[in-house]
Design a protein around this motif. Structure first.
Motif, short mmCIF file in Angstrom:
data_model
loop_
_atom_site.label_atom_id
_atom_site.label_comp_id
_atom_site.label_asym_id
_atom_site.label_seq_id
_atom_site.Cartn_x
_atom_site.Cartn_y
_atom_site.Cartn_z
N VAL A 50 6.71 -6.91 -6.41
CA VAL A 50 5.67 -6.16 -5.70
C VAL A 50 4.31 -6.84 -5.85
O VAL A 50 3.56 -6.96 -4.88
CB VAL A 50 5.61 -4.70 -6.20
CG1 VAL A 50 4.36 -4.00 -5.73
CG2 VAL A 50 6.84 -3.93 -5.72
N PHE A 51 3.98 -7.29 -7.04
CA PHE A 51 2.70 -7.97 -7.25
C PHE A 51 2.61 -9.25 -6.43
O PHE A 51 1.57 -9.54 -5.84
CB PHE A 51 2.49 -8.28 -8.72
CG PHE A 51 1.99 -7.12 -9.54
CD1 PHE A 51 2.11 -5.81 -9.10
CD2 PHE A 51 1.40 -7.33 -10.76
CE1 PHE A 51 1.65 -4.75 -9.85
CE2 PHE A 51 0.93 -6.27 -11.53
CZ PHE A 51 1.06 -4.99 -11.07
N THR A 52 3.69 -10.01 -6.38
CA THR A 52 3.68 -11.27 -5.63
C THR A 52 3.56 -11.02 -4.13
O THR A 52 2.72 -11.62 -3.46
CB THR A 52 4.95 -12.08 -5.94
OG1 THR A 52 5.03 -12.30 -7.35
CG2 THR A 52 4.94 -13.40 -5.21
N VAL A 53 4.39 -10.13 -3.61
CA VAL A 53 4.35 -9.85 -2.17
C VAL A 53 3.03 -9.20 -1.79
O VAL A 53 2.44 -9.52 -0.75
CB VAL A 53 5.56 -8.97 -1.76
CG1 VAL A 53 5.45 -8.51 -0.33
CG2 VAL A 53 6.86 -9.72 -1.98
N SER A 54 2.52 -8.30 -2.63
CA SER A 54 1.24 -7.66 -2.34
C SER A 54 0.09 -8.65 -2.35
O SER A 54 -0.83 -8.55 -1.54
CB SER A 54 0.96 -6.54 -3.34
OG SER A 54 1.90 -5.52 -3.21
N ALA A 55 0.13 -9.61 -3.26
CA ALA A 55 -0.92 -10.62 -3.29
C ALA A 55 -0.88 -11.49 -2.04
O ALA A 55 -1.92 -11.83 -1.47
CB ALA A 55 -0.79 -11.49 -4.54
#
Length: 166
Positions: free
Chosen positions: A11-16
């Protein structure tokens, strides 16, 4: 418990990544709408730039702190839930305000003026990407809240998201 860490990293990677796209679209709209929109109608792009900066800077920083420090406060569930809901709501506001400018996703952006048509298409793209980013962050925050409730009272501030992998 390993699924929490895996979902978090995804989630952090895709959101970034989606935040970078949304931030770029917001910046583009601010520069291209200089003579077309008044100050009140530029609010969605300004919020998009702000949400983009907060997301792009904070999510990789949270992951970096967690890798470097054993007892990072950013890895507590309480801090993470509050931060995810804060930036998630900023992204949803950006998307909804952009939809308000364009009157929805599927409005025909052919007014005959190239500047208005380009601005309309860019605002539609911004609304889609910002709602995707906000939806990801809010869904993760809700899942993390449900997980913390199921774990009990001490999980909010004492339980760290770092899980030892074998």
């Amino acid at each position: 418990m390993v699924w929490v860490v895996t979902v978090r990293e995804v989630v952090f990677t895709v959101s970034a990544i989606t935040a970078i796209i949304s931030h770029a679209m917001s910046s583009l709209l601010l520069t291209h709408s200089a003579g077309i929109l008044d100050g009140g109608n530029k609010l969605f792009a300004t919020i998009g730039v702000t949400a983009g900066e907060l997301t792009i800077l904070s999510l990789p920083l949270i992951l970096t702190f967690d890798m470097c420090w054993e007892r990072s406060y950013t890895a507590t569930i309480l801090a993470e839930v509050v931060w995810m809901f804060t930036i998630g709501v900023l992204w949803v506001i950006t998307g909804v305000k952009a939809m308000g400018i364009t009157s929805g996703f599927f409005k025909n952006c052919t007014t005959g003026t190239a500047a208005f048509d380009s601005l309309c298409l860019d605002a539609q793209t911004l609304s889609i990407w910002s709602l995707v980013t906000g939806g990801l962050l809010l869904a993760y925050g809700a899942a993390l809240t449900g997980f913390a409730v199921s774990q009990g009272g001490d999980a909010w501030t004492n339980w760290k998201l770092k899980v030892k992998r074998k």
